[in-house]
Design a protein around this motif. Structure first.
Motif, PDB file in Angstrom:
ATOM      1  N   HIS A   1      -7.869   1.296  -1.929  1.00  0.00           N
ATOM      2  CA  HIS A   1      -6.969   2.096  -1.012  1.00  0.00           C
ATOM      3  C   HIS A   1      -5.496   1.884  -0.984  1.00  0.00           C
ATOM      4  CE1 HIS A   1     -10.807   3.848   0.843  1.00  0.00           C
ATOM      5  NE2 HIS A   1     -11.168   2.591   0.475  1.00  0.00           N
ATOM      6  N   SER A   2      -5.218   1.093  -1.826  1.00  0.00           N
ATOM      7  CA  SER A   2      -3.904   0.620  -1.912  1.00  0.00           C
ATOM      8  C   SER A   2      -3.194   0.614  -3.357  1.00  0.00           C
ATOM      9  CB  SER A   2      -3.682  -0.784  -1.286  1.00  0.00           C
ATOM     10  OG  SER A   2      -2.675  -1.321  -1.326  1.00  0.00           O
TER      11      SER A   2
ATOM     12  N   VAL B   1      -7.268   8.074  -6.895  1.00  0.00           N
ATOM     13  CA  VAL B   1      -8.240   7.014  -6.014  1.00  0.00           C
ATOM     14  C   VAL B   1      -9.444   7.488  -6.004  1.00  0.00           C
ATOM     15  CG1 VAL B   1      -8.459   6.439  -3.488  1.00  0.00           C
ATOM     16  CG2 VAL B   1      -6.240   6.323  -4.425  1.00  0.00           C
TER      17      VAL B   1
ATOM     18  N   GLU C   1       0.512   3.353  -3.586  1.00  0.00           N
ATOM     19  CA  GLU C   1      -0.443   4.328  -3.766  1.00  0.00           C
ATOM     20  C   GLU C   1       0.668   5.688  -3.612  1.00  0.00           C
ATOM     21  OE1 GLU C   1      -4.342   5.382  -1.690  1.00  0.00           O
ATOM     22  OE2 GLU C   1      -2.856   5.268  -0.244  1.00  0.00           O
TER      23      GLU C   1
ATOM     24  N   GLN D   1      -2.696  11.096  -3.737  1.00  0.00           N
ATOM     25  CA  GLN D   1      -3.219   9.934  -4.515  1.00  0.00           C
ATOM     26  C   GLN D   1      -4.254  10.387  -5.451  1.00  0.00           C
ATOM     27  OE1 GLN D   1      -2.960   9.977  -0.993  1.00  0.00           O
ATOM     28  NE2 GLN D   1      -4.668  11.401  -0.793  1.00  0.00           N
TER      29      GLN D   1
ATOM     30  N   GLN E   1      -4.351   3.141  -6.762  1.00  0.00           N
ATOM     31  CA  GLN E   1      -4.029   4.296  -7.217  1.00  0.00           C
ATOM     32  C   GLN E   1      -2.638   4.023  -8.266  1.00  0.00           C
ATOM     33  OE1 GLN E   1      -3.938   7.588  -7.190  1.00  0.00           O
ATOM     34  NE2 GLN E   1      -2.281   7.748  -8.596  1.00  0.00           N
TER      35      GLN E   1
ATOM     36  N   GLN F   1       1.081  -1.020  -0.008  1.00  0.00           N
ATOM     37  CA  GLN F   1      -0.080  -0.013  -0.093  1.00  0.00           C
ATOM     38  C   GLN F   1       0.939   1.240  -0.027  1.00  0.00           C
ATOM     39  OE1 GLN F   1      -0.833   1.756   3.213  1.00  0.00           O
ATOM     40  NE2 GLN F   1      -2.576   2.857   2.528  1.00  0.00           N
TER      41      GLN F   1
END
Length: 531
Positions: free
Chosen positions: A455-456, A357, A275, A354, A459, A271
């Motif tokens: 969320h990891s 995302v 990201e 990020q 991106q 992550q």
């Protein structure tokens, strides 16, 4: 125990080539001092409010006693189980910290109705819940908080006695939680989520679960002095150069636990790096693998192997072309953060934003608002609905054929991302297909649980080099679950998250095939086809 970085081959050459210049440019001390100019003018505004993690040990020390006091109070109320509701950095760091310490923490980072229901139904009367969200607007965490509030009320328990909130000061979540009477911990707002392991986001759930937080912070503190000094043996400079400075860039970072006592560190590193670096068409893709993974011996020119080993002695005989890293947990958390910031310098990107995302979140919200009919399947085989581009699936009628066609369009320097929007606890064995796909295709394969991976690596998928192909596995294998005071259910939410991400990827010209399953037999058919 400090961190040791050892390398051979291209990685060693990168260290020898870049570290002297990084030392001369005072990169380590400038990061520590909060110099936001290191990553260029475009990144300066964001970087200026995102370097607080370098001081996290000192800032977090006062929290330890507060957390210990709250833990004792919860025990007096009969609490023996801690649940963490959080996404991305809010969940991955506590998961590593508690697993390594051998203490129990239930991490709920899913919108799968079956996984949420299991978390709600397990010894609720003896449960306390940590709700972690920087902004408080994270849809997954907000939904989970609503569900636990309703569940506590249903058994006659005041939610304010069992739910603890971790958020940024001044966030809407802080304001609403304080007004409602919840216990609130605020974290340093100058630390981004993926760099927050040693802040309240990492420490509150871990400490309430029983981790020795002083020991963890001591480990990080012991490493912090060397990480801040501009010298050639700084492990943050060495590791950053090794992972982002090879020429040509070996941009698939294959990470394997090979003797380390730290459990799950690869997922946290994945992550942090994906990201942080995957943007502007550049970046490094972490690929977390098993000890017998084919990527470790593929010899592919774009693969860089990193072994997480037991101690410095293990790094004395490094395999040709590999990197070996050892050290205590606290020291490694801080070292990898420095290394990622250094990688941003070398790659010429901003490691603290990020930008891509949000696109998947917007797409999911649009689908929840519009409620369109699901995309029609190209065909159905063995109970599996196969969805994908018409030009890719034209004439196909078998599951294995669809998978083979997707695998056939992987670029020579590309990767395959397998994404399962399912209960990751109930179907944990599904991750075993990763190695089989990598063996068959000869290319690196990532495996992510949705929506957690959004969320990891999400991106990187959308902002990094556009060389991925994507296989989604979705479906409803458990009864649906409503979300209190929301016009959508968990099944509808996770379906929108999967469809939204697929739409964004497809709009960017990347191949996406979705396998929709609705019972155990169909999921078994997917497992068999992928193996």
């Amino acid at each position: 125990m400090s961190v040791t970085v050892a390398a051979r081959g291209d990685a060693l050459s990168a260290i020898e080539r870049h570290v002297p210049a990084l030392v001369e440019q005072l990169v380590a001390s400038r990061i520590t001092a909060g110099d936001a100019t290191l990553w260029g003018p475009a990144a300066e505004a964001e970087a200026s409010i995102r370097l607080g993690w370098t001081q996290a040990v000192a800032i977090s020390r006062p929290l330890v006693a507060e957390i210990a006091t709250l833990r004792a109070q919860l025990h007096e109320r009969g609490v023996t189980r801690i649940v963490l509701c959080g996404m991305g950095g809010s969940s991955l760091a506590p998961e590593v910290i508690t697993r390594t310490a051998g203490v129990e923490l239930t991490v709920l980072d899913s919108t799968d109705p079956g996984q949420v229901a299991s978390a709600l139904d397990d010894h609720l009367g003896h449960t306390a819940v940590v709700v972690s969200s920087k902004s408080g607007s994270t849809v997954e965490t907000d939904s989970q908080k609503r569900s636990f509030e309703a569940a506590f009320r249903a058994i006659g328990v005041d939610p304010t006695e069992r739910i603890i909130v971790v958020t940024d000061p001044g966030s809407p979540l802080e304001q609403a939680s304080l007004a409602a009477g919840y216990r609130v911990f605020t974290a340093d707002p100058t630390v981004g989520g993926r760099y927050s392991a040693l802040t309240a986001f990492g420490l509150v759930p871990s400490g309430l679960a029983g981790v020795d937080l002083d020991a963890l912070l001591d480990e990080a503190e012991a490493a912090s002095l060397l990480l801040a000094i501009d010298r050639a043996d700084n492990p943050g400079l060495q590791l950053g150069a090794a992972i982002a400075g090879t020429a040509p860039l070996r941009d698939k970072l294959v990470i394997v636990a090979d003797g380390t006592h730290i459990l799950g560190l690869g997922d946290w590193i994945e992550q942090l790096i994906a990201e942080s670096t995957g943007k502007e068409g550049r970046g490094v893709l972490p690929v977390v693998v098993e000890p017998d993974a084919p990527e470790l011996t593929s010899g592919a020119p774009d693969v860089q192997v990193v072994r997480l080993v037991a101690d410095a002695r293990a790094t004395r005989e490094v395999e040709r072309g590999e990197i070996e890293v050892s050290g205590s947990l606290g020291a490694q958390l801080l070292t990898w953060q420095y290394a990622t910031a250094v990688a941003g310098v070398l790659l010429g990107i901003n490691p603290f934003d990020q930008p891509d995302v949000e696109s998947a979140k917007v797409a999911a919200r649009g689908l929840l608002d519009a409620r369109p009919e699901p995309v029609a399947a190209a065909f159905v085989d063995q109970g599996v609905e196969v969805v994908g581009p018409a030009e890719l699936l034209a004439g196909a009628s078998r599951l294995e054929e669809a998978i083979a066609r997707l695998e056939a369009v992987v670029p020579a320097d590309g990767y395959i991302a397998v994404q399962a929007y399912l209960d990751r606890i109930a179907h944990a064995d599904l991750g075993a297909v990763r190695g089989a796909v990598a063996q068959r295709t000869g290319r690196p394969v990532t495996f992510g649980w949705g929506p957690r991976f959004l969320h990891s690596t999400g991106q990187y998928h959308k902002g990094g080099p556009a060389r991925g192909v994507f296989l989604q596995i979705t479906g409803r294998l458990a009864d649906d679950l409503s979300i209190p005071d929301r016009p959508f259910s968990y099944a509808e939410l996770i379906a929108a998250q999967a469809a939204g991400d697929a739409a964004v990827l497809a709009a960017a010209g990347m191949p996406v095939v979705t396998l929709r399953v609705h019972d155990a037999a169909a999921l078994d058919a997917v497992r068999a086809a992928l193996r």
